[in-house]
Design an enzyme around this catalytic site. Sequence first.
Site, PDB file in Angstrom:
ATOM      1  N   ASN A 212      -1.887  43.322  37.753  1.00  0.00           N
ATOM      2  CA  ASN A 212      -1.506  43.911  39.037  1.00  0.00           C
ATOM      3  C   ASN A 212      -1.072  42.816  40.010  1.00  0.00           C
ATOM      4  O   ASN A 212      -1.111  41.620  39.696  1.00  0.00           O
ATOM      5  CB  ASN A 212      -2.620  44.800  39.608  1.00  0.00           C
ATOM      6  CG  ASN A 212      -3.858  44.011  40.030  1.00  0.00           C
ATOM      7  OD1 ASN A 212      -3.789  42.835  40.370  1.00  0.00           O
ATOM      8  ND2 ASN A 212      -5.007  44.672  40.020  1.00  0.00           N
ATOM      9  N   GLU A 215      -3.670  40.075  40.898  1.00  0.00           N
ATOM     10  CA  GLU A 215      -3.904  39.131  39.797  1.00  0.00           C
ATOM     11  C   GLU A 215      -2.737  38.162  39.644  1.00  0.00           C
ATOM     12  O   GLU A 215      -2.928  36.969  39.389  1.00  0.00           O
ATOM     13  CB  GLU A 215      -4.157  39.911  38.506  1.00  0.00           C
ATOM     14  CG  GLU A 215      -5.466  40.690  38.528  1.00  0.00           C
ATOM     15  CD  GLU A 215      -5.429  41.988  37.738  1.00  0.00           C
ATOM     16  OE1 GLU A 215      -6.430  42.737  37.817  1.00  0.00           O
ATOM     17  OE2 GLU A 215      -4.416  42.267  37.069  1.00  0.00           O
ATOM     18  N   ASP A 282      -5.096  51.844  32.394  1.00  0.00           N
ATOM     19  CA  ASP A 282      -5.352  52.029  30.964  1.00  0.00           C
ATOM     20  C   ASP A 282      -4.334  52.983  30.345  1.00  0.00           C
ATOM     21  O   ASP A 282      -3.798  52.733  29.256  1.00  0.00           O
ATOM     22  CB  ASP A 282      -6.755  52.599  30.742  1.00  0.00           C
ATOM     23  CG  ASP A 282      -7.856  51.614  31.108  1.00  0.00           C
ATOM     24  OD1 ASP A 282      -7.634  50.405  30.990  1.00  0.00           O
ATOM     25  OD2 ASP A 282      -8.944  52.077  31.507  1.00  0.00           O
TER      26      ASP A 282
END
Length: 342
Positions: A212, A215, A282
Amino acid sequence: MPDDLSRRAAAILQAMSRQRVLVVGDVFLDEYIFGHATRLSREAPIPVLEFDRRAHIPGGAANPANNIAALGARAVLGAVVGDDDEGRQLLALLRQAGVDPACVLTDRRRPTTVKTRIVSESSLRFSQQLARIDRIDRRPVDGDGAAALVSRIAARIGDVDALLCSDYLSGLLTHELVRHLARLCADHGVLLTVDAQGELAKYAGAGLLRCNNDEAAAYLGRAIETEDDYRRALDDLLESLQPALLIVTRGRDGLSLQGRDQPYVHIPAHRVEAADTTGAGDTFSAIMTLGLAAGIDPLLVARIANYAAGLVVRRLGNAVVTPAELLPGIEDALLEGSAHDA
């Protein structure tokens, strides 16, 4: 045109359902305790909930495996659970969902990770999570445990089309284990995809690397705010990490995508009323892995995965997308691609 569109969408869905994916990562048992608020406590400024029900859902790396199985594809899971009731319950839930736990090891030295959420339900609005309690052991899985896991994965790697690393930074995907996995994938011609939550450097050279915006900013050591910032960030990440395809998800602002053979693209998010963003990444990574393994154009797969993520955020907790739910998203992605090509 509509009939042709439907046929093309069905063919893409069928191609994705034929894939075999090994998901490796940290797994959790997500526990939800639901109640309804009756009054404020006299002991603290908190609501008092009267218990309604309890639910358990596979979490962590078990969630992308669940999403893969829900679309009719073959999902094998590689992970570590404890020798406890929670571990056995998690394995039972996985089998019930059609996930093969052939590469799940039981470790008597550590407990199964359990994340317990306290949720207040209301008929007038979305349910509200009030607190979360995690039981977790973050010690690295190494030594005999890591060797046994590598051995099991090595025995299965020739039977899969892709390996998805679902990294929750909870001790399983150490630098050493990732090196073993990357070598196995390279030796057997298996696509390596990554859903990272940090420690991006250990995934250099992956077929797909997703992280993301926070990060990505942490890795680069600078803020990423404007569209120009994102363009420069993906250029720098590609040069540094050398993935075949890089995706940086941007929350409400969608995602940015770029690859060795794919120019920079920003895909806006689907505007939906979100009940819970848990597990959206996910679902996105699971569908990206299936689509890329099936040889579908990366930009088209990203639009499909973006649509699927918009579906699951409308539901509380980890959720899966069914083939019937995904089919309209594939058609929309095909139409969007045709409009851009025109």
